[in-house]
Design a protein around this motif. Structure first.
Motif, mmCIF file in Angstrom:
data_model
loop_
_atom_site.group_PDB
_atom_site.id
_atom_site.type_symbol
_atom_site.label_atom_id
_atom_site.label_comp_id
_atom_site.label_asym_id
_atom_site.label_seq_id
_atom_site.Cartn_x
_atom_site.Cartn_y
_atom_site.Cartn_z
ATOM 1 N N GLU A 68 0.945 -1.217 -0.107
ATOM 2 C CA GLU A 68 0.103 0.010 0.092
ATOM 3 C C GLU A 68 0.834 1.132 0.061
ATOM 4 O OE1 GLU A 68 -2.182 -0.621 3.467
ATOM 5 O OE2 GLU A 68 -3.677 -2.060 2.582
ATOM 6 N N ARG A 69 1.956 1.283 0.662
ATOM 7 C CA ARG A 69 2.851 2.438 1.033
ATOM 8 C C ARG A 69 3.307 2.651 -0.270
ATOM 9 N NH1 ARG A 69 6.146 2.364 6.506
ATOM 10 N NH2 ARG A 69 6.574 4.486 5.610
ATOM 11 N N PHE A 70 3.961 1.950 -1.393
ATOM 12 C CA PHE A 70 4.304 1.771 -2.299
ATOM 13 C C PHE A 70 3.206 2.450 -3.480
ATOM 14 C CE2 PHE A 70 5.150 0.026 -6.759
ATOM 15 C CZ PHE A 70 6.269 0.744 -7.074
ATOM 16 N N VAL A 71 2.218 2.065 -3.718
ATOM 17 C CA VAL A 71 1.026 2.518 -4.651
ATOM 18 C C VAL A 71 0.954 3.786 -4.186
ATOM 19 C CG1 VAL A 71 -1.177 1.993 -5.154
ATOM 20 C CG2 VAL A 71 0.338 0.130 -4.712
ATOM 21 N N ILE A 72 0.552 4.135 -2.888
ATOM 22 C CA ILE A 72 0.204 5.621 -2.520
ATOM 23 C C ILE A 72 1.095 6.608 -2.997
ATOM 24 C CG2 ILE A 72 -0.353 7.064 -0.525
ATOM 25 C CD1 ILE A 72 -1.661 4.660 0.598
ATOM 26 N N GLY A 73 2.638 6.037 -2.615
ATOM 27 C CA GLY A 73 3.635 7.084 -3.252
ATOM 28 C C GLY A 73 3.801 7.003 -4.648
ATOM 29 N N GLY A 122 8.408 17.744 -2.982
ATOM 30 C CA GLY A 122 8.273 16.059 -2.596
ATOM 31 C C GLY A 122 8.330 16.257 -1.166
ATOM 32 N N SER A 123 9.218 17.194 -0.527
ATOM 33 C CA SER A 123 9.607 17.066 0.917
ATOM 34 C C SER A 123 8.160 17.317 1.759
ATOM 35 C CB SER A 123 10.785 17.708 1.375
ATOM 36 O OG SER A 123 12.025 17.522 0.604
ATOM 37 N N LYS A 124 7.579 18.362 1.086
ATOM 38 C CA LYS A 124 6.388 19.051 1.894
ATOM 39 C C LYS A 124 5.182 18.026 1.635
ATOM 40 C CE LYS A 124 7.152 23.887 0.901
ATOM 41 N NZ LYS A 124 6.835 25.095 0.107
ATOM 42 N N LEU A 125 5.273 17.262 0.771
ATOM 43 C CA LEU A 125 4.033 16.455 0.530
ATOM 44 C C LEU A 125 4.407 15.116 1.564
ATOM 45 C CD1 LEU A 125 1.863 15.027 -0.994
ATOM 46 C CD2 LEU A 125 3.286 14.123 -2.730
ATOM 47 N N GLU A 184 2.778 11.908 5.929
ATOM 48 C CA GLU A 184 3.221 11.265 7.225
ATOM 49 C C GLU A 184 2.101 11.778 8.396
ATOM 50 O OE1 GLU A 184 5.596 8.607 9.251
ATOM 51 O OE2 GLU A 184 5.513 9.102 7.172
ATOM 52 N N ALA A 185 1.879 13.138 8.515
ATOM 53 C CA ALA A 185 1.074 13.749 9.454
ATOM 54 C C ALA A 185 -0.253 13.107 9.106
ATOM 55 C CB ALA A 185 0.952 15.381 9.105
ATOM 56 N N ARG A 186 -0.873 12.707 8.173
ATOM 57 C CA ARG A 186 -2.252 12.319 7.948
ATOM 58 C C ARG A 186 -2.252 10.545 8.038
ATOM 59 N NH1 ARG A 186 -1.960 16.740 4.940
ATOM 60 N NH2 ARG A 186 -3.849 17.942 4.557
ATOM 61 N N GLY A 187 -1.144 10.144 8.607
ATOM 62 C CA GLY A 187 -1.228 8.788 8.954
ATOM 63 C C GLY A 187 -0.900 7.553 7.745
ATOM 64 N N PHE A 188 -0.277 8.156 6.691
ATOM 65 C CA PHE A 188 0.109 7.249 5.470
ATOM 66 C C PHE A 188 1.045 6.587 6.054
ATOM 67 C CE2 PHE A 188 -2.323 10.441 3.097
ATOM 68 C CZ PHE A 188 -3.122 9.700 2.317
ATOM 69 N N GLY A 189 2.029 6.316 6.852
ATOM 70 C CA GLY A 189 3.148 5.695 7.277
ATOM 71 C C GLY A 189 2.866 4.577 8.290
ATOM 72 N N ARG A 190 1.369 4.664 8.565
ATOM 73 C CA ARG A 190 1.204 3.778 9.676
ATOM 74 C C ARG A 190 1.283 2.157 9.274
ATOM 75 N NH1 ARG A 190 -3.969 5.805 13.157
ATOM 76 N NH2 ARG A 190 -3.166 4.026 14.467
ATOM 77 N N GLU A 191 1.307 1.244 10.026
ATOM 78 C CA GLU A 191 1.347 -0.131 9.573
ATOM 79 C C GLU A 191 0.119 -0.920 9.916
ATOM 80 O OE1 GLU A 191 3.815 -1.541 8.298
ATOM 81 O OE2 GLU A 191 5.249 0.028 8.383
ATOM 82 N N THR A 192 -1.010 -0.275 10.577
ATOM 83 C CA THR A 192 -2.274 -0.698 10.525
ATOM 84 C C THR A 192 -2.972 -0.822 9.221
ATOM 85 O OG1 THR A 192 -3.230 1.371 10.899
ATOM 86 C CG2 THR A 192 -2.628 0.149 12.983
#
Length: 251
Positions: free
Chosen positions: A136-141, A192-195, A200-208
Motif C-alpha cells: 500500500e505504501r508503495f502504491v500511494i507514493g 516532494g519533501s512537503k508532500l 506522514e502527518a495524515r497517517g500514511f506511514g502507519r502499519e495498521t
C-alpha cells in the motif's frame, strides 16, 4: 462511445499483456497485421478516434520505419541479395524481417495508446492495492508522484514568467535549459519533501490495516475485455501458423 469507461485500470493492463505478449513469440507480418487491424478497428469503441490514435501514436509511427530500416540493412542475410556494403546486406530475409518488425512495433504499441489512455492514477492505485495486493505504501507514493508529474509543465511556465519579470535572461538555449532544469529540480525536491511530511502527518506511514474511500472491483465487462483481447491474440497466432508465416523468435 467509450466501452472502457467502467473498466478497471488493472483489467486494462492485464488485457494489454494478454493481447501483446503472444505477439512477442513470433516475428511475422501476419500475426502482427491482424492484431494491428483489430486494434485500429476497435479503437473508436474504446473512445479513441482514428485521428486521436494517430495524434497520440505519432512516436510509434516514427519508430516503426526506423526499426524496419535498421532490420533491412543489418538483418540476417538469407536468400537473394539485392545490395551489400560492408556490414549492410539487403536480402530477401532482411526485407521480410524489416516488414515484420515494422508492423509488430505498431501492433504492440498501438494497443497501449488505446487501452491505457485516460487512466486515472488514483483509480489505478486503488486497483493495484486492492486487487493485485501490491504494498500500500508503495502504491500511494507512486500515485502521489504521478500526480506531481503533471505539474512540471506549469512549474516550467511559471519559472519562465518569473525570470522574465525579474529581467533575468540566459545567453543561449543550452544555458537557459540547464538553468531552468536545475530550478525545476530544486522546486520538485521541495514539493516532494512537503508532500512527504503532509502524508506522514495524515497517517500514511502507519502499519495498521488501511481502509479505502473507493472500492476497486472487477465485473463482467472486465472479463469480457480480457476475453476479447485473448481472442484477437489467439486468432492472430493461429492464422500465422496456418498460413506458414509463424516464425518463432530466435529462429
Amino acid at each position: 462511445m467509450n466501452l472502457l469507461t467502467n473498466i478497471n485500470p488493472v483489467t486494462r493492463i492485464i488485457a494489454l499483456m494478454v493481447l501483446t505478449t503472444p505477439l512477442l513469440l513470433s516475428i511475422d507480418v501476419v500475426s502482427a497485421a491482424i492484431a494491428l487491424a483489430a486494434t485500429i478497428l476497435l479503437a473508436p469503441l474504446a473512445g479513441v478516434s482514428w485521428p486521436m490514435l494517430i495524434k497520440r501514436g505519432w512516436p510509434l509511427l516514427i519508430m516503426a520505419p526506423v526499426a524496419a530500416i535498421s532490420m533491412a540493412l543489418y538483418g540476417r542475410p538469407e536468400g537473394t541479395e539485392y545490395f551489400s556494403f560492408l556490414l549492410i546486406h539487403i536480402t530477401d530475409n532482411s526485407l521480410e524481417l524489416a516488414l515484420a518488425i515494422g508492423v509488430r512495433v505498431l501492433a504492440v504499441g498501438m494497443p497501449v495508446v488505446v487501452l491505457i489512455a485516460r487512466i486515472d492514477p488514483t483509480d489505478l492505485g486503488d486497483g493495484l492495492a486492492q486487487i493485485l495486493k501490491l504494498p500500500e505504501r508503495f502504491v500511494i507514493g507512486a500515485v502521489a508522484g504521478s500526480r506531481l508529474m503533471t505539474l512540471f509543465r506549469d512549474d516550467w511556465a511559471s519559472m519562465s514568467r518569473a525570470r522574465r519579470a525579474r529581467g533575468i535572461a540566459d545567453q543561449g538555449r543550452i544555458r537557459h535549459f540547464l538553468t531552468m532544469t536545475f530550478g525545476l529540480l530544486v522546486l520538485s525536491i521541495r514539493r516532494g519533501s512537503k508532500l512527504s511530511t503532509a502524508m506522514e502527518a495524515r497517517g500514511f506511514g502507519r502499519e495498521t490495516k488501511r481502509t479505502w474511500a473507493r472500492e476497486s472491483t472487477i465485473g463482467v465487462h472486465d472479463i469480457a475485455l480480457v476475453v476479447v483481447c485473448a481472442a484477437i491474440s489467439a486468432v492472430a497466432i493461429f492464422v500465422a501458423i496456418q498460413t506458414g508465416y509463424f516464425r518463432f523468435l530466435g529462429t
